[in-house]
Design a protein around this motif. Structure first.
Motif, PDB file in Angstrom:
ATOM      1  N   GLU A  73       0.849  -1.185   0.000  1.00  0.00           N
ATOM      2  CA  GLU A  73       0.000   0.000   0.000  1.00  0.00           C
ATOM      3  C   GLU A  73       0.890   1.242   0.000  1.00  0.00           C
ATOM      4  O   GLU A  73       1.986   1.226   0.559  1.00  0.00           O
ATOM      5  N   LEU A  74       0.411   2.316  -0.619  1.00  0.00           N
ATOM      6  CA  LEU A  74       1.137   3.580  -0.615  1.00  0.00           C
ATOM      7  C   LEU A  74       0.398   4.612   0.223  1.00  0.00           C
ATOM      8  O   LEU A  74      -0.827   4.698   0.179  1.00  0.00           O
ATOM      9  N   VAL A  75       1.170   5.376   0.963  1.00  0.00           N
ATOM     10  CA  VAL A  75       0.669   6.563   1.631  1.00  0.00           C
ATOM     11  C   VAL A  75       1.355   7.724   0.939  1.00  0.00           C
ATOM     12  O   VAL A  75       2.581   7.826   0.928  1.00  0.00           O
ATOM     13  N   VAL A  76       0.568   8.582   0.307  1.00  0.00           N
ATOM     14  CA  VAL A  76       1.092   9.726  -0.433  1.00  0.00           C
ATOM     15  C   VAL A  76       0.980  10.940   0.482  1.00  0.00           C
ATOM     16  O   VAL A  76      -0.113  11.301   0.921  1.00  0.00           O
ATOM     17  N   LEU A  77       2.114  11.556   0.775  1.00  0.00           N
ATOM     18  CA  LEU A  77       2.169  12.677   1.710  1.00  0.00           C
ATOM     19  C   LEU A  77       2.618  13.948   1.008  1.00  0.00           C
ATOM     20  O   LEU A  77       3.604  13.944   0.278  1.00  0.00           O
ATOM     21  N   THR A  78       1.901  15.020   1.260  1.00  0.00           N
ATOM     22  CA  THR A  78       2.352  16.340   0.847  1.00  0.00           C
ATOM     23  C   THR A  78       2.451  17.200   2.103  1.00  0.00           C
ATOM     24  O   THR A  78       1.583  17.142   2.976  1.00  0.00           O
ATOM     25  N   VAL A  79       3.528  17.949   2.203  1.00  0.00           N
ATOM     26  CA  VAL A  79       3.766  18.783   3.382  1.00  0.00           C
ATOM     27  C   VAL A  79       3.865  20.236   2.940  1.00  0.00           C
ATOM     28  O   VAL A  79       4.652  20.572   2.053  1.00  0.00           O
ATOM     29  N   THR A  80       3.073  21.076   3.571  1.00  0.00           N
ATOM     30  CA  THR A  80       3.185  22.511   3.371  1.00  0.00           C
ATOM     31  C   THR A  80       4.033  23.044   4.517  1.00  0.00           C
ATOM     32  O   THR A  80       3.626  22.931   5.684  1.00  0.00           O
ATOM     33  N   PRO A  81       5.207  23.592   4.203  1.00  0.00           N
ATOM     34  CA  PRO A  81       6.039  24.134   5.281  1.00  0.00           C
ATOM     35  C   PRO A  81       5.297  25.247   6.033  1.00  0.00           C
ATOM     36  O   PRO A  81       4.506  25.996   5.446  1.00  0.00           O
ATOM     37  N   SER A  82       5.545  25.355   7.315  1.00  0.00           N
ATOM     38  CA  SER A  82       4.887  26.358   8.153  1.00  0.00           C
ATOM     39  C   SER A  82       5.025  27.761   7.584  1.00  0.00           C
ATOM     40  O   SER A  82       4.071  28.543   7.586  1.00  0.00           O
ATOM     41  N   GLU A  83       6.226  28.081   7.067  1.00  0.00           N
ATOM     42  CA  GLU A  83       6.471  29.426   6.533  1.00  0.00           C
ATOM     43  C   GLU A  83       5.585  29.715   5.328  1.00  0.00           C
ATOM     44  O   GLU A  83       5.071  30.810   5.170  1.00  0.00           O
ATOM     45  N   GLU A  84       5.401  28.715   4.475  1.00  0.00           N
ATOM     46  CA  GLU A  84       4.548  28.888   3.295  1.00  0.00           C
ATOM     47  C   GLU A  84       3.095  29.098   3.711  1.00  0.00           C
ATOM     48  O   GLU A  84       2.393  29.950   3.165  1.00  0.00           O
ATOM     49  N   PHE A  85       2.634  28.342   4.687  1.00  0.00           N
ATOM     50  CA  PHE A  85       1.276  28.504   5.195  1.00  0.00           C
ATOM     51  C   PHE A  85       1.087  29.915   5.740  1.00  0.00           C
ATOM     52  O   PHE A  85       0.090  30.586   5.444  1.00  0.00           O
ATOM     53  N   GLU A  86       2.032  30.391   6.530  1.00  0.00           N
ATOM     54  CA  GLU A  86       1.927  31.732   7.124  1.00  0.00           C
ATOM     55  C   GLU A  86       1.941  32.823   6.057  1.00  0.00           C
ATOM     56  O   GLU A  86       1.208  33.810   6.161  1.00  0.00           O
ATOM     57  N   ARG A  87       2.779  32.662   5.014  1.00  0.00           N
ATOM     58  CA  ARG A  87       2.805  33.652   3.919  1.00  0.00           C
ATOM     59  C   ARG A  87       1.450  33.718   3.226  1.00  0.00           C
ATOM     60  O   ARG A  87       0.941  34.799   2.951  1.00  0.00           O
ATOM     61  N   THR A  88       0.873  32.572   2.939  1.00  0.00           N
ATOM     62  CA  THR A  88      -0.423  32.532   2.265  1.00  0.00           C
ATOM     63  C   THR A  88      -1.505  33.127   3.152  1.00  0.00           C
ATOM     64  O   THR A  88      -2.327  33.932   2.696  1.00  0.00           O
ATOM     65  N   ARG A  89      -1.508  32.760   4.408  1.00  0.00           N
ATOM     66  CA  ARG A  89      -2.509  33.286   5.335  1.00  0.00           C
ATOM     67  C   ARG A  89      -2.381  34.800   5.466  1.00  0.00           C
ATOM     68  O   ARG A  89      -3.378  35.515   5.448  1.00  0.00           O
ATOM     69  N   SER A  90      -1.163  35.281   5.543  1.00  0.00           N
ATOM     70  CA  SER A  90      -0.932  36.721   5.649  1.00  0.00           C
ATOM     71  C   SER A  90      -1.379  37.450   4.384  1.00  0.00           C
ATOM     72  O   SER A  90      -2.002  38.517   4.451  1.00  0.00           O
ATOM     73  N   ALA A  91      -1.071  36.875   3.235  1.00  0.00           N
ATOM     74  CA  ALA A  91      -1.466  37.494   1.968  1.00  0.00           C
ATOM     75  C   ALA A  91      -2.987  37.573   1.850  1.00  0.00           C
ATOM     76  O   ALA A  91      -3.535  38.580   1.394  1.00  0.00           O
ATOM     77  N   LEU A  92      -3.667  36.524   2.254  1.00  0.00           N
ATOM     78  CA  LEU A  92      -5.130  36.531   2.201  1.00  0.00           C
ATOM     79  C   LEU A  92      -5.722  37.509   3.212  1.00  0.00           C
ATOM     80  O   LEU A  92      -6.740  38.150   2.945  1.00  0.00           O
TER      81      LEU A  92
END
Length: 163
Positions: free
Chosen positions: A31-50
């Motif tokens: 079985e495969l577990v496919v993981l994507t990770v959004t770095p904390s800094e990227e999340f904060e940049r997006t949240r701040s921009a919005l």
């Protein structure tokens, strides 16, 4: 191999390593577990921009970011694994990449790790370890790495640091 963790991001190397992992899993019944990770800094940049947009209707929290990342990874997985008889699940996380990968691997009882990396210039290797190298050293099990070329922007950053 019973269960493998495949770390993906929205790039061509991720699609290729996911396809390789899928073929390997299909042949072994894993079985495969496919993981994507959004770095904390990227999340904060997006949240701040919005937040700067100023609309009170715009709410961007961890749940929205995680769901958005999971949908993108699901599309990548669907495309890369098309035609293969393999079971997979998609997981998304926000946080430090190394910690997220290692914790997910442990939580999901993954015994193999697939990750794409990049070839680094000698200067780039001196500056710091990258995600791939760190995971190779810290994951307790086999790690399959698909290396791609370092892009020009990364090479230019290395040159500036040593100029």
């Amino acid at each position: 191999m019973k269960r493998a963790l495949v770390v993906v991001s929205p790039n061509e190397r991720s699609k290729r390593i996911l396809r390789e992992a899928g073929e390997f899993a299909a042949g072994s019944g894993a079985e495969l577990v496919v993981l994507t990770v959004t770095p904390s800094e990227e999340f904060e940049r997006t949240r701040s921009a919005l937040a700067d947009v100023g609309s009170s209707d715009v709410v961007y929290g961890i749940d929205q970011a995680t769901e958005s990342a999971r949908r993108r990874a699901k599309r990548v997985a669907r495309d890369a694994l098309e035609g293969l008889d393999v079971d997979y699940r998609v997981v998304a996380d926000i946080g430090p990449e190394v910690d997220s990968v290692l914790e997910t691997a442990q939580w999901e009882a993954c015994d193999h790790l697939f990750i794409s990396g990049r070839r680094r210039s000698p200067a780039g290797k001196l500056i710091s370890r990258d995600l791939t190298q760190t995971l190779m050293l810290q994951f307790d099990g086999p790690v399959t790495v698909l290396l791609g070329e370092e892009d020009e922007a990364e090479a230019e950053e290395d040159r500036k640091l040593f100029a």
